[in-house]
Each structure stands twice: as C-alpha cells, then as structure tokens.
Design an enzyme around this catalytic site. Sequence first.
Site, PDB file in Angstrom:
ATOM      1  CG  LEU A   1      -1.843   1.183   1.431  1.00 56.18           C
ATOM      2  CD1 LEU A   1      -2.905   1.233   0.341  1.00 56.18           C
ATOM      3  CD2 LEU A   1      -2.522   1.118   2.815  1.00 56.18           C
ATOM      4  CD  GLU A  46      -1.214  -4.104   9.583  1.00 57.90           C
ATOM      5  OE1 GLU A  46      -2.432  -3.977   9.749  1.00 57.90           O
ATOM      6  OE2 GLU A  46      -0.643  -5.185   9.386  1.00 57.90           O
TER       7      GLU A  46
HETATM    8  C1  FAD Z   1       9.407  -1.652   9.211  1.00 58.17           C
HETATM    9  C2  FAD Z   1       8.214  -1.196   8.426  1.00 58.17           C
HETATM   10  C3  FAD Z   1       7.424  -2.130   7.774  1.00 58.17           C
HETATM   11  C4  FAD Z   1       6.318  -1.712   7.012  1.00 58.17           C
HETATM   12  N1  FAD Z   1       5.587  -2.640   6.308  1.00 58.17           N
HETATM   13  C5  FAD Z   1       4.667  -2.204   5.405  1.00 58.17           C
HETATM   14  C6  FAD Z   1       4.048  -3.126   4.496  1.00 58.17           C
HETATM   15  O1  FAD Z   1       4.303  -4.342   4.534  1.00 58.17           O
HETATM   16  N2  FAD Z   1       3.180  -2.630   3.586  1.00 58.17           N
HETATM   17  C7  FAD Z   1       2.881  -1.308   3.496  1.00 58.17           C
HETATM   18  O2  FAD Z   1       2.085  -0.952   2.637  1.00 58.17           O
HETATM   19  N3  FAD Z   1       3.437  -0.417   4.351  1.00 58.17           N
HETATM   20  C8  FAD Z   1       4.322  -0.826   5.294  1.00 58.17           C
HETATM   21  N4  FAD Z   1       4.935   0.082   6.141  1.00 58.17           N
HETATM   22  C9  FAD Z   1       4.611   1.497   6.009  1.00 58.17           C
HETATM   23  C10 FAD Z   1       3.917   2.083   7.234  1.00 58.17           C
HETATM   24  O3  FAD Z   1       2.585   1.656   7.309  1.00 58.17           O
HETATM   25  C11 FAD Z   1       4.069   3.615   7.156  1.00 58.17           C
HETATM   26  O4  FAD Z   1       5.433   3.902   7.454  1.00 58.17           O
HETATM   27  C12 FAD Z   1       3.140   4.350   8.085  1.00 58.17           C
HETATM   28  O5  FAD Z   1       1.814   4.214   7.675  1.00 58.17           O
HETATM   29  C13 FAD Z   1       3.491   5.839   8.184  1.00 58.17           C
HETATM   30  O6  FAD Z   1       3.696   6.434   6.941  1.00 58.17           O
HETATM   31  P1  FAD Z   1       4.999   7.318   6.702  1.00 58.17           P
HETATM   32  O7  FAD Z   1       6.159   6.511   7.137  1.00 58.17           O
HETATM   33  O8  FAD Z   1       4.991   7.820   5.309  1.00 58.17           O
HETATM   34  O9  FAD Z   1       4.856   8.536   7.722  1.00 58.17           O
HETATM   35  P2  FAD Z   1       4.080   9.912   7.476  1.00 58.17           P
HETATM   36  O10 FAD Z   1       2.729   9.640   6.935  1.00 58.17           O
HETATM   37  O11 FAD Z   1       4.979  10.819   6.715  1.00 58.17           O
HETATM   38  O12 FAD Z   1       3.943  10.441   8.971  1.00 58.17           O
HETATM   39  C14 FAD Z   1       4.980  11.164   9.650  1.00 58.17           C
HETATM   40  C15 FAD Z   1       4.425  11.635  10.995  1.00 58.17           C
HETATM   41  O13 FAD Z   1       3.314  12.516  10.767  1.00 58.17           O
HETATM   42  C16 FAD Z   1       2.170  12.076  11.475  1.00 58.17           C
HETATM   43  N5  FAD Z   1       0.948  12.397  10.732  1.00 58.17           N
HETATM   44  C17 FAD Z   1       0.724  12.211   9.396  1.00 58.17           C
HETATM   45  N6  FAD Z   1      -0.518  12.625   9.097  1.00 58.17           N
HETATM   46  C18 FAD Z   1      -1.095  13.049  10.255  1.00 58.17           C
HETATM   47  C19 FAD Z   1      -2.367  13.596  10.614  1.00 58.17           C
HETATM   48  N7  FAD Z   1      -3.334  13.745   9.696  1.00 58.17           N
HETATM   49  N8  FAD Z   1      -2.589  13.933  11.891  1.00 58.17           N
HETATM   50  C20 FAD Z   1      -1.630  13.760  12.834  1.00 58.17           C
HETATM   51  N9  FAD Z   1      -0.409  13.246  12.572  1.00 58.17           N
HETATM   52  C21 FAD Z   1      -0.147  12.893  11.296  1.00 58.17           C
HETATM   53  C22 FAD Z   1       2.371  10.560  11.581  1.00 58.17           C
HETATM   54  O14 FAD Z   1       1.597  10.012  12.632  1.00 58.17           O
HETATM   55  C23 FAD Z   1       3.867  10.465  11.825  1.00 58.17           C
HETATM   56  O15 FAD Z   1       4.129  10.694  13.199  1.00 58.17           O
HETATM   57  C24 FAD Z   1       6.002  -0.335   6.948  1.00 58.17           C
HETATM   58  C25 FAD Z   1       6.806   0.597   7.630  1.00 58.17           C
HETATM   59  C26 FAD Z   1       7.902   0.191   8.337  1.00 58.17           C
HETATM   60  C27 FAD Z   1       8.779   1.226   9.005  1.00 58.17           C
END
Ligand code: FAD
Length: 391
Positions: A132, A376
């Site tokens: 995703l 997630e």
């Molecule tokens: C080890 C690991 C394994 C993973 N495995 C998968 C997988 O198998 N498949 C997959 O699809 N994804 C996977 N992910 C992705 C994971 O789901 C995302 O990293 C997560 O959803 C956060 O997205 P981002 O890293 O882009 O952070 P961002 O969306 O950039 O967020 C950065 C910060 O801003 C905050 N923030 C963002 N929007 C808001 C809001 N509206 N209100 C308040 N705070 C907000 C967040 O909470 C966070 O603290 C994985 C990630 C990691 C690190």
Amino acid sequence: MASSVNDFDLYRPSEEHDMLRDAVRSLAEAKIAPYAAEVDEEARFPQEALDALVANDLHAVHVPESYGGSGADALATVIVIEEVARVCASSSLIPAVNKLGSLPVILSGSEELKKKYLAPLAKGDAMFSYCLSEPDAGSDAAGMKTKAVRDGDFYVLNGVKRWITNAGVSEYYTVMAVTDPEKRSKGISAFVVEKSDPGVSFGAPEKKLGIKGSPTREVYLDNVRIPADRIIGAEGTGFATAMKTLDHTRITIAAQALGIAQGALDYAKGYVQERKQFGKPIGDFQGVQFMLADMAMKLEAARQLTYAAAARSERVALGGGKEDLTFFGAAAKCYASDAAMEITTDAVQLLGGYGYTRDYPLERMMRDAKITQIYEGTNQVQRIVMARNLP
Ligand SMILES: Cc1cc2nc3c(=O)[nH]c(=O)nc-3n(C[C@H](O)[C@H](O)[C@H](O)COP(=O)(O)OP(=O)(O)OC[C@H]3O[C@@H](n4cnc5c(N)ncnc54)[C@H](O)[C@@H]3O)c2cc1C
C-alpha cells in the site's frame, strides 16, 4: 456465531485456544527463541522460524479450510502471533504479514484467485506481502502514484511501493494502484502481482532500529504486465478493500505488541528474583514490585482489548455486521503498542545497566516494540480512525 457484541464467549479463549497457546509456546521456545538474538544482530531473515512454522502449519493459520488452510479464527491467529512475538518479533511478521497480504484476496477476490493463491500459501510454498505505502504516500495512502492501466486482457503496472515487509521473500504481492486518477480513493484498485512477473524488482533492505530480521524493501513495478483477472474485486474498490483488511489486521499488530511486552515482562520478573543489591533480591523492593504490577496491569488491559477486537473480527468473518470493528481494531493496535513501548522500556530499566546491553534480550524487545506504534497506520492515524468511528 455470536448474535451480539456482548457475547463474551467470542473472546474468552476456549480450551482449544489454550492448547494452541501451549503448543506454539513450546515450539517458539525450542525452535525460534535460540536464533532471535542472532537474527537481530545479523539482520537476517529468520529462516529457522519459517521452517518451524511451516512444519507445524502455523505460518498462515488464517487461511480457510476450503482453500487448504487450517481455518483458524481471529483469536487463534492472534495467539499464534503473540506467542511467536514473545520470543522473536521479526519471526512473528511471518504469520502476521501472510494474513495482511492475503486478506484482500479472501475478502474481495474471485473464486479463481482464491484457489490459485491461497492454496500455495496454506501449504507453505509461498508467502504474501501487502503493498500500500509509497515514498510520498504513507499516512495519506490514497495519495499513491502507482498506476495500473488497462490494455486489452491485461493491466500494466508502474510505480514504487515502499516499506514492504517480506519483500523479496514473498512470492505474491497484493498491490494497490490507481486505475482512475480523477476519483482519488475510489479510483484505486487492488491486484495480485507475482515476484516472477517480468518488471518486478526490489530495493536494498532498509537498515532499521528493530525487527531487523524482517526484510523491509521497496518494490519496483516497471511495466509489469499482468492478466486482467488478477484484479482483486471490481475496478475502483481496491482502497476500500485495503482499509477493510486493516480493520482485521491491526489486531495482529496488537497481538505482536502483546507478545513483545509479555516476553519483556517474563524476563524482567525472573531477573529481579536473581539480582541482589543491598543484600537482597531487587524484587523485594516495593519500588520494583510496583513497576512490575503496573507493567502486568497494562499488559492485561491491552490483552483484553485485543481479544475483544479479535471477537469482532471473527464476527465479521462469519458474516456478521461490521459495526464497531473499525474502532476496536484501531483501539487495540494503538493501546497495545503504546503499552508494549512502556512495558519494554520499564523492563530495560529493571535490568539497570545490563538492560542497556546486547548481552540481554530486553534492548532488542524495546527496539522491536517501537515499530508497532508506526506500521499499519501510526498511532496518530489510529486516533483519527477511532475519532471517526466512536462506538
Ligand atoms: C518496518 C516497516 C514495515 C512496514 N511494512 C509495510 C508493508 O508491509 N506494507 C505497506 O504498505 N506499508 C508498510 N509500512 C509502512 C507504514 O505503514 C508507514 O510507514 C506508516 O503508515 C506511516 O507512513 P509514513 O512513514 O509515510 O509517515 P508519514 O505519513 O509521513 O507520517 C509522519 C508523521 O506525521 C504524522 N501524521 C501524518 N498525518 C497526520 C495527521 N493527519 N494527523 C496527525 N499526525 C499525522 C504521523 O503520525 C507520523 O508521526 C512499513 C513501515 C515500516 C517502518
């Protein structure tokens, strides 16, 4: 099937659940725990865990019996993940992500897709990943850029998926991609992509703080041409399927958090009996006892919420209403992961300086717990989900 959410029997573990827990605990302690430190230290895939889980049919227990699986209910799946995570969080990503990757097919796929892809998963011949997230689309997953363009009897996929757990190890990938850019989330569709499809490749493994044994890599889709019948459900329903999937699988992340926290609590409980300061075991001091009491209290509260959420997941799986599943899934994941972070941090504290070294497993557990607050959907995102779905 329970007729109402007040049916406590749905989330009280049965005798079978207790037997399953005992069996998984013995297996995890004998075949997975001995490699946990090495897997972390070397950041290598826990092959021993995969082999042990497959040999005992515990790698994908959620697959229905009609497709060759063991048809475990949501609570049994939670228990398997919990017990594996208690000794090795990286290894618990095997059953957890097999559910995450394949649930879109189970929830929305055609009969042909289910037969083709669930049977090898159930047999242990293939693993499933879930794609995703993208470099610029994390919390705002609907902002994805990966495209799927229809070309006769095929779709052609182009884009980059980021942070994909078990990428490179899994044979199958559920990929969310834009089929109609005008419609934002309603213009996203889901597809099954195979590792062997021409145009699929992987980035270098991410160098992470924790769950180092679980490979996290980018997935590159470069003109990947797949038969049109690999679409999961109708065009434009992919994002809804992805979100429905997370309602169920956030409970497996809660399970992982419970397991990590239980492992840390069990270790700290033993340590305070042995370690002597001021002429007696540190466990005799009330300051230490109160810390352990708080840790156990938070863990049990998290467990009850997680099992209550699993009951709701099972109710939906059995054809019941969705009702409060979205709230409970988010609440369980958020609460259990915050609890796991607190409990593992306190467990490190209880070991003093020894807790801070790699000679003991607690710093690993603390590092591993952190991811459960992030993936997630971060815990901020869980709070958004809960606020929109208050019971
Ligand atoms: C080890 C690991 C394994 C993973 N495995 C998968 C997988 O198998 N498949 C997959 O699809 N994804 C996977 N992910 C992705 C994971 O789901 C995302 O990293 C997560 O959803 C956060 O997205 P981002 O890293 O882009 O952070 P961002 O969306 O950039 O967020 C950065 C910060 O801003 C905050 N923030 C963002 N929007 C808001 C809001 N509206 N209100 C308040 N705070 C907000 C967040 O909470 C966070 O603290 C994985 C990630 C990691 C690190």
